[in-house]
Design a protein around this motif. Structure first.
Motif, mmCIF file in Angstrom:
data_model
loop_
_atom_site.group_PDB
_atom_site.id
_atom_site.type_symbol
_atom_site.label_atom_id
_atom_site.label_comp_id
_atom_site.label_asym_id
_atom_site.label_seq_id
_atom_site.Cartn_x
_atom_site.Cartn_y
_atom_site.Cartn_z
ATOM 1 N N THR A 46 0.797 -1.231 0.000
ATOM 2 C CA THR A 46 0.000 0.000 0.000
ATOM 3 C C THR A 46 0.827 1.277 0.000
ATOM 4 O O THR A 46 0.265 2.362 -0.159
ATOM 5 N N ILE A 47 2.135 1.194 0.204
ATOM 6 C CA ILE A 47 2.960 2.405 0.160
ATOM 7 C C ILE A 47 4.040 2.223 -0.892
ATOM 8 O O ILE A 47 4.440 1.090 -1.197
ATOM 9 N N GLY A 85 -3.586 11.620 2.080
ATOM 10 C CA GLY A 85 -3.166 10.694 1.042
ATOM 11 C C GLY A 85 -2.195 9.629 1.515
ATOM 12 O O GLY A 85 -1.719 8.816 0.715
ATOM 13 N N LEU A 86 -1.909 9.601 2.809
ATOM 14 C CA LEU A 86 -0.956 8.641 3.353
ATOM 15 C C LEU A 86 -1.680 7.380 3.811
ATOM 16 O O LEU A 86 -2.714 7.458 4.483
ATOM 17 N N ASP A 87 -1.173 6.229 3.417
ATOM 18 C CA ASP A 87 -1.723 4.988 3.927
ATOM 19 C C ASP A 87 -1.115 4.728 5.303
ATOM 20 O O ASP A 87 0.064 4.378 5.416
ATOM 21 N N VAL A 88 -1.915 4.912 6.324
ATOM 22 C CA VAL A 88 -1.415 4.845 7.694
ATOM 23 C C VAL A 88 -0.931 3.440 8.040
ATOM 24 O O VAL A 88 0.144 3.262 8.616
ATOM 25 N N THR A 89 -1.716 2.431 7.671
ATOM 26 C CA THR A 89 -1.358 1.056 8.033
ATOM 27 C C THR A 89 -0.017 0.658 7.441
ATOM 28 O O THR A 89 0.868 0.130 8.135
ATOM 29 N N GLY A 90 0.163 0.910 6.143
ATOM 30 C CA GLY A 90 1.418 0.549 5.497
ATOM 31 C C GLY A 90 2.599 1.306 6.067
ATOM 32 O O GLY A 90 3.683 0.732 6.265
ATOM 33 N N THR A 91 2.415 2.593 6.345
ATOM 34 C CA THR A 91 3.498 3.399 6.893
ATOM 35 C C THR A 91 3.876 2.937 8.290
ATOM 36 O O THR A 91 5.070 2.836 8.628
#
Length: 328
Positions: A109-110, A166-172
């Motif tokens: 996802t990132i 726009g940030l994928d929190v889980t992936g980050t």
């Protein structure tokens, strides 16, 4: 990551007199930077054809095969003792199985660019943990400033002023947890395996073998066998394991022995640069101004956290008799 990647400054060695490497250390340093920088691209390509656990299992399998070949050539044997194998099992989980799997899941996802920059936060996490767990690591103004600067860089990369839009929190978060897992493992190894006198190649080979076994158990529980084997992702996984997890460790051993741990450790600061360049140029990933700016700030902060007083640096630079390296 392996035992070879764990704070090598604590167990410095020198090259035996009369022995010279076939390639200049600068060339090997550049090769190591490229291999580890491209690892995040290989992960991204691998996950396009295989499940994250399958990518991690393949990575460890190819990496173990590479080190097994090196051990056979040098006639190294696996370490003995239930206590050593117990510690290696924990090290394999913290330094290989867990972070490799987290990065693979994160890159679903990132972009690989962001994953590479998250990896550069390991020295920052390491400083925080070492101040708590290692009595010999004392805080200094420079190191504390580096810590604050580094995390400011992380916030810049993530676009905190925009509310992380726009940030994928889980992936980050997964990528950051993977980066945190490394220093946790490093500290564990320093407390349990450093200075044992056992061969670093033997310990690392055993560590990767145990991590491979761990993934061999976990992977079938969460994934099913692929109906077909996409060639390009498979080649990416093979390169990730044989080069990024096998050959890179062997190159790093030689660098630490020849030019010292401090210089060899500088490779950390080239990895996110190469990862970002590869992601943009090859995978056509987008790049906003905050990503390179934040990455520079992160690297500057990480460099400051690794600074040591001159007296301590001189002490660490002295060769230690009868001490073998057991420590990216």
């Amino acid at each position: 990551m392996s035992i070879a990647a764990t704070r090598p400054a604590d167990t410095a060695t020198t090259v035996p007199p009369g022995r010279r490497a076939a390639l200049d250390w600068r060339i090997r340093f550049a090769v190591l930077s490229l291999i580890w920088g491209f690892s995040f691209l290989f992960i991204k390509v691998g996950t396009q054809g295989y499940a994250p656990f399958q990518v991690t299992f393949g990575r460890l399998l190819f990496g173990t095969a590479m080190l097994a070949a090196a051990m056979a050539v040098k006639r190294e044997r696996l370490p003995r003792g239930a206590r050593t194998w117990g510690h290696l099992t924990v090290a394999a989980f913290l330094l290989n199985a867990l972070p490799f799997s987290l990065f693979a899941y994160a890159e679903l996802t990132i972009p690989s660019t962001l994953a590479g920059i998250c990896n550069a936060t390991s020295p920052l996490w390491g400083m925080v943990l070492s101040l708590v767990a290692l009595s010999e690591d004392r805080p200094t103004r420079r190191r504390v400033a580096g810590l604050g600067l580094g995390f400011l860089g992380v916030l810049t990369v993530l676009g905190a002023w925009q509310g992380f839009q726009g940030l994928d929190v889980t992936g980050t978060v997964m990528a950051l947890l993977a980066s945190l897992s490394y220093p946790v493992g490093w500290i564990y190894v320093r407390r349990t395996l450093a200075g044992t006198g056992r061969s670093h190649l033997s310990l690392t080979g055993a560590q990767l073998l145990l991590a491979t076994v761990q993934l061999a158990v976990v992977t079938p529980l969460f994934t099913s066998l692929p109906h077909h084997l996409p060639l390009v992702p498979l080649l990416a996984v093979a390169a990730l394991g044989a080069l990024g997890t096998g050959l890179a460790v062997l190159i790093q051993y030689g660098l630490v022995a020849e030019v010292g741990p401090t210089t060899a450790q500088m490779v950390t600061y080239f990895i996110p640069v190469i990862a970002a360049a590869a992601g943009v140029a090859i995978l056509d990933e987008s790049l906003t101004w905050s990503t390179p700016v934040g990455a520079i700030v992160v690297l500057a902060g990480a460099a400051l956290t690794q600074a040591r007083p001159k007296s301590a640096a001189r002490d660490r630079a002295r060769p230690r008799a009868a001490t073998k390296r057991t420590t990216p």
